[in-house]
Scaffold this motif. Structure first.
Motif, mmCIF file in Angstrom:
data_model
loop_
_atom_site.group_PDB
_atom_site.id
_atom_site.type_symbol
_atom_site.label_atom_id
_atom_site.label_comp_id
_atom_site.label_asym_id
_atom_site.label_seq_id
_atom_site.Cartn_x
_atom_site.Cartn_y
_atom_site.Cartn_z
ATOM 1 N N GLN A 133 0.827 -1.207 0.000
ATOM 2 C CA GLN A 133 0.000 0.000 0.000
ATOM 3 C C GLN A 133 0.861 1.257 0.000
ATOM 4 O O GLN A 133 0.566 2.225 -0.711
ATOM 5 N N VAL A 134 1.921 1.242 0.800
ATOM 6 C CA VAL A 134 2.814 2.399 0.869
ATOM 7 C C VAL A 134 3.464 2.637 -0.496
ATOM 8 O O VAL A 134 3.468 3.754 -1.014
ATOM 9 N N VAL A 135 4.007 1.574 -1.079
ATOM 10 C CA VAL A 135 4.686 1.697 -2.369
ATOM 11 C C VAL A 135 3.700 2.110 -3.460
ATOM 12 O O VAL A 135 3.996 2.977 -4.282
ATOM 13 N N SER A 136 2.524 1.519 -3.450
ATOM 14 C CA SER A 136 1.522 1.837 -4.469
ATOM 15 C C SER A 136 1.055 3.284 -4.399
ATOM 16 O O SER A 136 0.650 3.858 -5.410
ATOM 17 N N SER A 137 1.095 3.858 -3.215
ATOM 18 C CA SER A 137 0.628 5.231 -3.060
ATOM 19 C C SER A 137 1.659 6.266 -3.521
ATOM 20 O O SER A 137 1.333 7.449 -3.643
ATOM 21 N N MET A 138 2.865 5.818 -3.792
ATOM 22 C CA MET A 138 3.934 6.744 -4.190
ATOM 23 C C MET A 138 3.920 6.995 -5.689
ATOM 24 O O MET A 138 3.659 6.085 -6.477
ATOM 25 N N ASP A 139 4.219 8.213 -6.051
ATOM 26 C CA ASP A 139 4.353 8.599 -7.451
ATOM 27 C C ASP A 139 5.808 8.389 -7.856
ATOM 28 O O ASP A 139 6.711 9.016 -7.289
ATOM 29 N N ALA A 140 6.046 7.506 -8.799
ATOM 30 C CA ALA A 140 7.411 7.164 -9.207
ATOM 31 C C ALA A 140 8.207 8.384 -9.661
ATOM 32 O O ALA A 140 9.427 8.430 -9.504
ATOM 33 N N ASP A 141 7.519 9.379 -10.185
ATOM 34 C CA ASP A 141 8.208 10.584 -10.652
ATOM 35 C C ASP A 141 8.556 11.541 -9.510
ATOM 36 O O ASP A 141 9.318 12.487 -9.711
ATOM 37 N N GLN A 142 7.987 11.300 -8.340
ATOM 38 C CA GLN A 142 8.196 12.199 -7.206
ATOM 39 C C GLN A 142 9.027 11.577 -6.068
ATOM 40 O O GLN A 142 9.308 12.244 -5.085
ATOM 41 N N VAL A 143 9.399 10.311 -6.209
ATOM 42 C CA VAL A 143 10.136 9.608 -5.149
ATOM 43 C C VAL A 143 11.526 10.198 -5.003
ATOM 44 O O VAL A 143 12.234 10.417 -5.987
ATOM 45 N N ASP A 144 11.912 10.447 -3.750
ATOM 46 C CA ASP A 144 13.266 10.940 -3.494
ATOM 47 C C ASP A 144 14.023 9.925 -2.636
ATOM 48 O O ASP A 144 13.498 8.859 -2.301
#
Length: 63
Positions: free
Chosen positions: A24-35
């Protein structure tokens, strides 16, 4: 986080729930915004899960 899971089926349910939460945590992340902070947070969650699984494995080996 609650009482320790002692029985193998309880331990397995715990692992399943942790994997679902991680997903759920990973799915909620935007791949273009991950730091790097996000990356390290996910890595820490995976490492903590691995530690817990190793503990459960030792419990199962002792039975």
């Amino acid at each position: 986080m609650g009482k320790a899971a002692q029985h193998p089926s309880d331990q397995f349910h715990y692992i399943k729930n942790r994997i679902k939460m991680l997903n759920q945590v990973v799915s909620s992340m935007d791949a273009d915004q991950v730091d790097m902070e996000d990356f390290n947070r996910i890595l820490d969650m995976i490492q903590q899960l691995q530690i817990k699984m190793e503990r459960f494995k030792k419990d199962w080996d002792q039975e």
